[in-house]
Each structure stands twice: as structure tokens, then as C-alpha cells.
Write a protein that holds these residues in place. Structure first.
Motif, PDB file in Angstrom:
ATOM      1  N   ASN A 141      23.747  73.950  37.920  1.00  0.00           N
ATOM      2  CA  ASN A 141      23.937  72.711  37.176  1.00  0.00           C
ATOM      3  C   ASN A 141      22.754  71.769  37.381  1.00  0.00           C
ATOM      4  OD1 ASN A 141      25.457  71.075  35.421  1.00  0.00           O
ATOM      5  ND2 ASN A 141      26.259  69.890  37.140  1.00  0.00           N
ATOM      6  N   SER A 142      21.572  72.315  37.217  1.00  0.00           N
ATOM      7  CA  SER A 142      20.328  71.552  37.358  1.00  0.00           C
ATOM      8  C   SER A 142      19.373  71.974  36.257  1.00  0.00           C
ATOM      9  CB  SER A 142      19.690  71.815  38.725  1.00  0.00           C
ATOM     10  OG  SER A 142      19.239  73.159  38.813  1.00  0.00           O
ATOM     11  N   PRO A 143      18.389  71.133  35.928  1.00  0.00           N
ATOM     12  CA  PRO A 143      17.423  71.532  34.891  1.00  0.00           C
ATOM     13  C   PRO A 143      16.721  72.842  35.212  1.00  0.00           C
ATOM     14  CG  PRO A 143      17.233  69.187  35.368  1.00  0.00           C
ATOM     15  CD  PRO A 143      18.178  69.752  36.391  1.00  0.00           C
ATOM     16  N   ARG A 144      16.374  73.031  36.478  1.00  0.00           N
ATOM     17  CA  ARG A 144      15.696  74.281  36.862  1.00  0.00           C
ATOM     18  C   ARG A 144      16.627  75.477  36.699  1.00  0.00           C
ATOM     19  NH1 ARG A 144      12.313  74.377  42.344  1.00  0.00           N
ATOM     20  NH2 ARG A 144      11.189  72.848  41.061  1.00  0.00           N
ATOM     21  N   THR A 187      19.689  68.609  26.014  1.00  0.00           N
ATOM     22  CA  THR A 187      19.745  68.055  27.374  1.00  0.00           C
ATOM     23  C   THR A 187      18.751  66.918  27.583  1.00  0.00           C
ATOM     24  OG1 THR A 187      18.125  69.674  28.189  1.00  0.00           O
ATOM     25  CG2 THR A 187      20.455  70.296  28.301  1.00  0.00           C
ATOM     26  N   GLY A 220      16.224  67.919  29.956  1.00  0.00           N
ATOM     27  CA  GLY A 220      16.777  68.076  31.287  1.00  0.00           C
ATOM     28  C   GLY A 220      17.139  66.789  31.984  1.00  0.00           C
ATOM     29  N   THR A 221      16.876  65.645  31.343  1.00  0.00           N
ATOM     30  CA  THR A 221      17.165  64.355  31.983  1.00  0.00           C
ATOM     31  C   THR A 221      18.638  63.974  31.885  1.00  0.00           C
ATOM     32  OG1 THR A 221      16.610  63.131  29.956  1.00  0.00           O
ATOM     33  CG2 THR A 221      14.821  63.544  31.537  1.00  0.00           C
ATOM     34  N   ASN A 222      19.345  64.539  30.916  1.00  0.00           N
ATOM     35  CA  ASN A 222      20.774  64.259  30.761  1.00  0.00           C
ATOM     36  C   ASN A 222      21.555  65.315  31.531  1.00  0.00           C
ATOM     37  OD1 ASN A 222      23.368  63.643  30.007  1.00  0.00           O
ATOM     38  ND2 ASN A 222      23.023  63.835  27.811  1.00  0.00           N
ATOM     39  N   ARG A 223      21.843  65.024  32.788  1.00  0.00           N
ATOM     40  CA  ARG A 223      22.507  66.012  33.639  1.00  0.00           C
ATOM     41  C   ARG A 223      23.907  66.347  33.128  1.00  0.00           C
ATOM     42  NH1 ARG A 223      19.724  66.717  38.631  1.00  0.00           N
ATOM     43  NH2 ARG A 223      21.321  68.281  39.042  1.00  0.00           N
ATOM     44  N   ALA A 224      24.553  65.373  32.474  1.00  0.00           N
ATOM     45  CA  ALA A 224      25.897  65.624  31.955  1.00  0.00           C
ATOM     46  C   ALA A 224      25.893  66.657  30.837  1.00  0.00           C
ATOM     47  CB  ALA A 224      26.512  64.317  31.456  1.00  0.00           C
ATOM     48  N   ILE A 280      23.961  69.405  30.817  1.00  0.00           N
ATOM     49  CA  ILE A 280      23.562  70.731  31.289  1.00  0.00           C
ATOM     50  C   ILE A 280      24.690  71.755  31.156  1.00  0.00           C
ATOM     51  CG2 ILE A 280      22.894  72.034  33.360  1.00  0.00           C
ATOM     52  CD1 ILE A 280      21.043  69.725  34.073  1.00  0.00           C
TER      53      ILE A 280
END
Length: 438
Positions: free
Chosen positions: A27-30, A124, A127-131, A133
Motif C-alpha cells: 500500500n505504497s507508491p513503490r 493516484t 502516487g501522492t494520493n495514498r488513499a 493506491i
């Protein structure tokens, strides 16, 4: 069992399978980037292996032949005409064929991969919008389950375009409209989403102008290529086709054919490369499907207009969430385009993914039900094509049952979407938390 209890049970199963550390990493951008690379690498490697042998896959064989023939019917020995598609669909075919027939399939899959990457970045917000992901993971799962229906068909190019358009949505209606207009000139179905956008935005003239400007550019391109007389061929070339095997409304004749009742039968329409079903009443049903589809689309559009204005009038939940209404309208219209379609090709399921993916990013709780249904639809569709399509087309009762379940799920999804639109517009607030507009 209530909806909350059902999804709570699924969450507990997930937590047992995946420890907290693994969940945090995914649950992360990476983690999402790693998932994107892994999923698309599977398709790219397979495409490269076929291309190295000079082969293609599924409909890309036809696309490649069209590109080699210069999209001229006179240079083709038979089969469907390239002008069954709108003109912009020929551009990616030309790009994939620019280096000759050998690498065509690999370049086609590479283009789809790049568009999917763009869609995931927009979904996303890089990738800045964690919600968002988890919604990105859902999109990847759906893409993987749909398999080659999303990577070897034109529909796979339009789905990420529509996803990006919906992500821009009511906040950037002109950009969204241009993307949807481009998608419509590739494969007609994005017009359904544009109708939903027109219904909910404050400045509808923006949507109209964007569509006109894009269409003008398309006409200019056709004029430059000397193809204006063929520009609207896609509207007429398939009008006389019969009821396709997988179409929702074909289900009764599917079983008549399986049970060998009433002279119903399956057959291949070689002119358009499509399996169809023939039997008592199929010719009449085929004629009725087009007006039925138009009527369903108009009724859904009318319901969307009603939900917007009734919600504003009665101050539902502080005013209707236009983004939520756009997404609900888009899913309902796209589902109507599938359910009330006499074609019903398996790749049409790809049309339903964008609205659900953006919906999950907007409100996971409210969109988890259609997301679960669509995963089930994707799994059933995978069994239908490519796994056991030959068995289905030879009256296998078990595959007929799988197709019937898939079609019932489509109808249920349509009814859920219609109900959602109604709840968004009625006097009593829909059971959704107050959400931001965009």
C-alpha cells in the motif's frame, strides 16, 4: 449477511494471508509501481516471444493484416473491413505496423502498457494520493484478470483514456471531454461516459465545444487522408449482424442451442469474425436491440439529470456530489451499453473498469460492491475467453452456465448502478458519507 459483515470477513482473510508489513509495503507508491511492472511484464514478455516468431495474438492478427494492406479493402483477401472501427482506431494500428509485421504485436502491447501507466499515474495523482493506491491495485487486478482482452483488442487502448478522463472529471471538463471524444473516435463506447459528463457538469457548453473541436480535427485528418467517404462506415457496417453468442439478451437462445430445441444453433459469421446464435425470433430480436440500447441510454441519462437537479432542489447531503454522480452515471451508461448490446463481445467487460477504479479512489466504501461484482465478472469472462471459448461455441452446457452467470451478474450490476443513481437524487440522503466534489 450484511455488506459490512461480508467485506469485514474478506478483510480478515486478507490480514491472515498478508502480514502487516507486507500490507504496508504493497500500500505504497513503490509497491504499486512494482505491481504495475510485474503485471505488464507478463504481457510484454509473452508479446515479445510471439513477435520474435513473427506471430500475433487474437484480434491483433486482423489489425496487422489491415496495417500491411494500408487499410484498403482492395488489398484484403476477405474478412472484416478496417472501417468497422472509427478512423482514430487505425492510428495505433499504423504505429504498431510502422516497423513491419514482425514486431506488430509487441508494439501494440507496449502502447497499451504506456496508456495503462498514464491511467495509474492519474488515478493516484502520481502516487501522492495514498488513499487511491488500493484503487490502483484493484485496477491492476482487473487488468490482469481480463488478460488479452485488454491487451490484444482496441478496447484496451480506450479504457485507460476513459479512466484518465473520469479522473479529470467535473474539475476539468474540457480536458475530460476531449479525451472522451478521442476515445469515441477509436471505439464508440466512450460516448456513453461523455453523455454522463454532459449530464452533471455545470457548464455543458464546454463538453459540447470539446466534442465539436475534436470531431473537426478528426474530419480534417480524414480529409487529408482522402477517407471522408469512409468516415462513418463504422455506424453501418455491422448494423445487419445477428445476436452474438455472448450477448446478454442471447442467453435464452444460447440454452435453446445447447438443448437442441427449436432449430436454434451457433454459427460463425465469417464476414465479421463473430460467433452468433440463430433460432426462432433471433432476427426480430436483433432488429429490436439497437432502439432498445438507445432507449436505455436515454433513460439513464434522464435519471442522471433528475438526480442532479432533484438533489440540488432538496439539498441532499448538502448538495449532490457531482463527481459521485458522474461516476455512477458513467458506470450505469457503460453497463447499459453492454447489457443492451446485441454484440456482447467479451472485451466489452473492459469498458466497466474505469468508472469503478475512479469510484474506489473517490469512496472505497461506496464502490466496493460493484468492484467485487466486476472481479467476479472478469473471472467468469476469463473462463469464457480465452480458456473455454471453443467448448462454449460447441454447446457445452457447463460453459453455457458460466456465461449465464456472467450475464446475470451484468444485469445485477446494471440494476445496482440504476439504484445508486436514484439514491443520489432522492429526497432522503443516499447512504454515503459527504464527499468532496472532485
Amino acid at each position: 449477511m450484511s455488506t459490512d459483515a461480508f467485506f469485514g470477513h474478506l478483510t480478515r482473510i486478507r490480514n491472515v494471508i498478508l502480514p502487516s508489513g507486507a500490507r504496508a509495503a504493497l500500500n505504497s507508491p513503490r509497491g504499486l509501481l512494482g505491481g504495475f511492472i510485474l503485471v505488464h511484464l507478463v504481457f510484454l514478455v509473452f508479446a515479445a516471444s510471439l513477435s520474435l516468431r513473427g506471430e500475433a495474438f487474437s484480434d491483433t492478427f486482423i489489425y496487422r493484416d489491415w496495417a500491411v494492406a494500408g487499410f484498403s479493402d482492395a488489398n484484403l483477401s476477405g474478412g472484416p473491413s478496417p472501417w468497422v472501427y472509427p478512423i482514430l482506431a487505425l492510428i495505433p494500428m499504423a504505429i504498431a505496423g510502422a516497423a513491419g509485421p514482425g514486431p506488430f504485436f509487441f508494439l501494440w502491447v507496449l502502447m497499451t502498457t504506456l496508456l495503462n501507466g498514464w491511467a495509474l499515474l492519474k488515478l493516484t495523482e502520481r502516487g501522492t494520493n495514498r488513499a487511491a493506491i488500493p484503487a490502483g491495485w484493484w485496477w491492476l487486478a482487473f487488468t490482469f484478470l481480463m488478460g488479452w482482452l485488454g491487451f490484444a483488442r482496441v478496447d484496451g487502448l480506450t479504457a485507460p483514456l476513459v479512466l484518465v478522463a473520469l479522473a479529470y472529471g467535473v474539475g476539468r471538463p474540457f480536458v475530460a471531454s476531449v479525451l472522451l471524444a478521442v476515445g469515441t473516435w477509436v471505439k464508440v463506447w466512450p460516448a456513453a461516459v461523455m453523455l454522463a459528463l454532459f449530464a452533471v457538469v455545470k457548464n455543458r457548453l464546454t463538453v459540447v465545444l470539446a466534442g465539436i473541436a475534436t470531431t473537426a480535427a478528426v474530419v480534417a485528418l480524414a480529409a487529408a487522408l482522402g477517407s471522408v467517404p469512409k468516415l462513418l462506415n463504422f455506424l453501418t457496417q455491422q448494423g445487419d449482424r445477428g445476436m452474438q453468442l455472448e450477448a446478454t439478451f442471447t442467453t435464452p437462445w444460447l440454452w435453446l442451442s445447447v438443448l437442441n430445441v427449436g432449430d436454434s444453433r451457433m454459427y460463425m459469421n465469417t464476414a465479421i469474425n463473430s460467433m452468433q446464435v440463430d433460432g426462432p425470433g433471433t432476427a426480430t430480436m436483433s432488429v429490436l436491440m439497437q432502439p432498445l440500447l438507445i432507449l436505455a441510454a436515454l433513460l439513464v441519462a434522464g435519471l442522471t439529470f433528475w438526480a442532479l437537479h432533484n438533489g440540488k432542489q432538496h439539498k441532499v447531503a448538502g448538495g449532490v456530489d457531482r463527481t459521485e454522480l458522474l461516476l455512477a452515471g458513467a458506470l450505469t451508461l457503460a453497463t447499459a451499453f453492454v447489457v443492451f448490446n446485441k454484440v456482447g463481445s467479451p472485451q466489452f467487460m473492459v469498458w466497466l473498469g474505469p468508472a469503478v477504479a475512479v469510484g474506489l479512489a473517490h469512496s472505497w466504501r461506496e464502490w466496493r460492491v460493484p468492484a467485487a461484482m466486476l472481479i467476479a465478472i472478469a473471472v467468469a469472462t476469463f473462463f469464457i475467453y480465452p480458456l473455454f471459448y471453443d467448448a462454449l461455441s460447441h454447446n457445452n452446457p457447463w460453459m453455457a452456465l458460466v456465461l449465464t452467470i456472467r450475464n446475470v451478474l451484468l444485469v445485477v450490476l446494471f440494476l445496482w448502478s440504476v439504484r445508486r443513481l436514484y439514491l443520489l437524487g432522492r429526497k432522503t440522503p443516499a447512504p454515503a458519507p459527504a464527499l468532496k466534489e472532485s
